[in-house]
Design a protein around this motif. Sequence first.
Motif, PDB file in Angstrom:
ATOM      1  N   LEU A   6       0.792  -1.082  -0.061  1.00  0.00           N
ATOM      2  CA  LEU A   6       0.067   0.037  -0.002  1.00  0.00           C
ATOM      3  C   LEU A   6       0.898   1.321   0.021  1.00  0.00           C
ATOM      4  CD1 LEU A   6      -2.638  -0.854   2.929  1.00  0.00           C
ATOM      5  CD2 LEU A   6      -2.716  -1.054   0.175  1.00  0.00           C
ATOM      6  N   ASP A   7       0.605   2.216  -0.996  1.00  0.00           N
ATOM      7  CA  ASP A   7       1.358   3.439  -0.877  1.00  0.00           C
ATOM      8  C   ASP A   7       0.388   4.413  -0.115  1.00  0.00           C
ATOM      9  OD1 ASP A   7      -0.586   4.226  -2.928  1.00  0.00           O
ATOM     10  OD2 ASP A   7       0.949   4.254  -4.595  1.00  0.00           O
ATOM     11  N   ARG A   8       1.027   5.776  -0.429  1.00  0.00           N
ATOM     12  CA  ARG A   8       0.284   6.809   0.406  1.00  0.00           C
ATOM     13  C   ARG A   8      -0.899   7.038  -0.161  1.00  0.00           C
ATOM     14  NH1 ARG A   8      -0.721  11.742  -0.994  1.00  0.00           N
ATOM     15  NH2 ARG A   8       0.437  11.532  -2.804  1.00  0.00           N
ATOM     16  N   ILE A   9      -1.338   6.963  -1.311  1.00  0.00           N
ATOM     17  CA  ILE A   9      -2.801   7.057  -1.998  1.00  0.00           C
ATOM     18  C   ILE A   9      -3.627   5.831  -1.512  1.00  0.00           C
ATOM     19  CG2 ILE A   9      -3.950   7.263  -4.097  1.00  0.00           C
ATOM     20  CD1 ILE A   9      -1.368   8.987  -4.892  1.00  0.00           C
ATOM     21  N   ASP A  10      -3.178   4.830  -1.873  1.00  0.00           N
ATOM     22  CA  ASP A  10      -3.967   3.599  -1.160  1.00  0.00           C
ATOM     23  C   ASP A  10      -4.441   3.524   0.202  1.00  0.00           C
ATOM     24  OD1 ASP A  10      -3.709   2.259  -3.590  1.00  0.00           O
ATOM     25  OD2 ASP A  10      -1.860   1.131  -3.008  1.00  0.00           O
ATOM     26  N   ARG A  11      -3.777   4.209   1.072  1.00  0.00           N
ATOM     27  CA  ARG A  11      -3.945   4.339   2.425  1.00  0.00           C
ATOM     28  C   ARG A  11      -4.955   5.471   2.574  1.00  0.00           C
ATOM     29  NH1 ARG A  11       1.560   2.881   2.698  1.00  0.00           N
ATOM     30  NH2 ARG A  11       1.946   1.127   4.100  1.00  0.00           N
ATOM     31  N   ALA A  12      -4.777   6.542   1.867  1.00  0.00           N
ATOM     32  CA  ALA A  12      -5.497   7.779   1.863  1.00  0.00           C
ATOM     33  C   ALA A  12      -7.058   7.281   1.497  1.00  0.00           C
ATOM     34  CB  ALA A  12      -5.169   8.931   1.024  1.00  0.00           C
ATOM     35  N   ILE A  13      -6.964   6.473   0.239  1.00  0.00           N
ATOM     36  CA  ILE A  13      -8.311   5.982  -0.073  1.00  0.00           C
ATOM     37  C   ILE A  13      -9.103   5.026   1.117  1.00  0.00           C
ATOM     38  CG2 ILE A  13      -9.398   4.302  -1.509  1.00  0.00           C
ATOM     39  CD1 ILE A  13      -7.284   5.291  -3.941  1.00  0.00           C
ATOM     40  N   LEU A  14      -8.266   4.068   1.513  1.00  0.00           N
ATOM     41  CA  LEU A  14      -8.893   3.373   2.646  1.00  0.00           C
ATOM     42  C   LEU A  14      -9.390   4.233   3.802  1.00  0.00           C
ATOM     43  CD1 LEU A  14      -6.078   0.367   2.644  1.00  0.00           C
ATOM     44  CD2 LEU A  14      -8.653   0.318   1.629  1.00  0.00           C
ATOM     45  N   ARG A  27     -15.350  12.990  -5.306  1.00  0.00           N
ATOM     46  CA  ARG A  27     -14.756  13.907  -4.019  1.00  0.00           C
ATOM     47  C   ARG A  27     -13.609  13.034  -3.498  1.00  0.00           C
ATOM     48  NH1 ARG A  27     -18.668  14.893   0.908  1.00  0.00           N
ATOM     49  NH2 ARG A  27     -18.844  12.753   0.541  1.00  0.00           N
ATOM     50  N   LEU A  28     -13.794  11.535  -3.628  1.00  0.00           N
ATOM     51  CA  LEU A  28     -12.584  10.563  -3.330  1.00  0.00           C
ATOM     52  C   LEU A  28     -11.518  11.127  -3.947  1.00  0.00           C
ATOM     53  CD1 LEU A  28     -11.660   8.277  -1.585  1.00  0.00           C
ATOM     54  CD2 LEU A  28     -12.525   6.663  -3.373  1.00  0.00           C
ATOM     55  N   ALA A  29     -11.645  11.115  -5.139  1.00  0.00           N
ATOM     56  CA  ALA A  29     -10.354  11.397  -6.098  1.00  0.00           C
ATOM     57  C   ALA A  29      -9.703  12.843  -5.644  1.00  0.00           C
ATOM     58  CB  ALA A  29     -10.676  11.499  -7.795  1.00  0.00           C
ATOM     59  N   GLU A  30     -10.601  13.753  -5.421  1.00  0.00           N
ATOM     60  CA  GLU A  30      -9.854  15.324  -5.179  1.00  0.00           C
ATOM     61  C   GLU A  30      -9.430  15.007  -3.704  1.00  0.00           C
ATOM     62  OE1 GLU A  30     -11.981  19.190  -3.536  1.00  0.00           O
ATOM     63  OE2 GLU A  30     -13.005  18.253  -5.310  1.00  0.00           O
ATOM     64  N   THR A  31      -9.919  14.155  -2.943  1.00  0.00           N
ATOM     65  CA  THR A  31      -9.464  13.978  -1.488  1.00  0.00           C
ATOM     66  C   THR A  31      -8.243  13.519  -1.551  1.00  0.00           C
ATOM     67  OG1 THR A  31     -11.581  13.771  -0.589  1.00  0.00           O
ATOM     68  CG2 THR A  31      -9.779  13.039   0.878  1.00  0.00           C
ATOM     69  N   VAL A  32      -7.752  12.579  -2.488  1.00  0.00           N
ATOM     70  CA  VAL A  32      -6.413  11.788  -2.320  1.00  0.00           C
ATOM     71  C   VAL A  32      -5.531  12.460  -3.610  1.00  0.00           C
ATOM     72  CG1 VAL A  32      -7.683   9.800  -1.565  1.00  0.00           C
ATOM     73  CG2 VAL A  32      -7.202  10.038  -3.689  1.00  0.00           C
ATOM     74  N   GLY A  33      -5.810  13.224  -4.150  1.00  0.00           N
ATOM     75  CA  GLY A  33      -5.109  13.712  -5.148  1.00  0.00           C
ATOM     76  C   GLY A  33      -4.933  13.373  -6.505  1.00  0.00           C
ATOM     77  N   LEU A  34      -5.704  12.373  -7.000  1.00  0.00           N
ATOM     78  CA  LEU A  34      -6.052  11.863  -8.189  1.00  0.00           C
ATOM     79  C   LEU A  34      -7.081  12.395  -8.915  1.00  0.00           C
ATOM     80  CD1 LEU A  34      -5.580   8.049  -7.152  1.00  0.00           C
ATOM     81  CD2 LEU A  34      -3.641   9.581  -8.175  1.00  0.00           C
ATOM     82  N   SER A  35      -6.862  12.056 -10.188  1.00  0.00           N
ATOM     83  CA  SER A  35      -7.996  12.222 -11.175  1.00  0.00           C
ATOM     84  C   SER A  35      -8.931  11.076 -11.210  1.00  0.00           C
ATOM     85  CB  SER A  35      -7.740  12.350 -12.725  1.00  0.00           C
ATOM     86  OG  SER A  35      -7.228  11.159 -12.951  1.00  0.00           O
ATOM     87  N   GLU A  36     -10.377  11.144 -11.583  1.00  0.00           N
ATOM     88  CA  GLU A  36     -11.314  10.200 -11.211  1.00  0.00           C
ATOM     89  C   GLU A  36     -11.086   8.880 -11.744  1.00  0.00           C
ATOM     90  OE1 GLU A  36     -15.394  11.521 -11.738  1.00  0.00           O
ATOM     91  OE2 GLU A  36     -14.937  13.505 -11.452  1.00  0.00           O
ATOM     92  N   THR A  37     -10.606   8.556 -12.941  1.00  0.00           N
ATOM     93  CA  THR A  37     -10.426   7.298 -13.536  1.00  0.00           C
ATOM     94  C   THR A  37      -9.434   6.493 -12.741  1.00  0.00           C
ATOM     95  OG1 THR A  37     -11.079   7.945 -15.639  1.00  0.00           O
ATOM     96  CG2 THR A  37      -9.870   5.879 -15.444  1.00  0.00           C
ATOM     97  N   CYS A  39      -8.381   6.851  -9.656  1.00  0.00           N
ATOM     98  CA  CYS A  39      -8.991   6.772  -8.364  1.00  0.00           C
ATOM     99  C   CYS A  39      -9.953   5.490  -8.289  1.00  0.00           C
ATOM    100  CB  CYS A  39      -9.766   8.097  -8.019  1.00  0.00           C
ATOM    101  SG  CYS A  39     -10.216   7.972  -6.077  1.00  0.00           S
ATOM    102  N   ALA A  40     -10.769   5.701  -9.371  1.00  0.00           N
ATOM    103  CA  ALA A  40     -11.708   4.442  -9.295  1.00  0.00           C
ATOM    104  C   ALA A  40     -10.884   2.955  -9.564  1.00  0.00           C
ATOM    105  CB  ALA A  40     -12.675   4.686 -10.226  1.00  0.00           C
TER     106      ALA A  40
END
Length: 156
Positions: A6-14, A27-37, A39-40
């Motif tokens: 798990l990297d930093r973004i995976d942990r943020a998603i969890l 909103r999840l994508a924005e929260t973790v700093g990714l674009s939507e695709t 992130c999904a």
Amino acid sequence: MNDLELDRIDRAILSAVQADGRIPNARLAETVGLSETPCARRLKRLEQEGYIERYRAMLSREALGLGVVAFVYVRFAVHDRALADRFEREVLAIARILSCHNVSGSADYILQVVARDLDDYGTFMRDELRCLPGVTSVESSLSLREVKANGGLPVP
């Protein structure tokens, strides 16, 4: 699963979906700093790899009229595997038992139980819990005030 995967973004998603399982992907994508695709895709991978077991709603005990929370220490006199298996199967079928843990120490199991009030709890103890297979003694601790509940798992 290895948390080194798990990297930093995976942990943020969890962390984000644990706090709000219905968070919209945008909103999840924005929260973790990714674009939507991407992130999904990551969310889907975390689900497929078993980091996310399921999504569920947390219901209000107050709204449902369940004012009593008790922690019940259950003891067996005979430690027989078949008896323990029967006990565990029956516990799984009782909705008011929120959790059941087989533990070390003076008790064999600790249960978290909800009830409408003390009369309801007493009836449950007498008519259901004490009648379960293997149970020879029970001891209850009633929750006076809930300080923290279902805080979620720490995401390392």
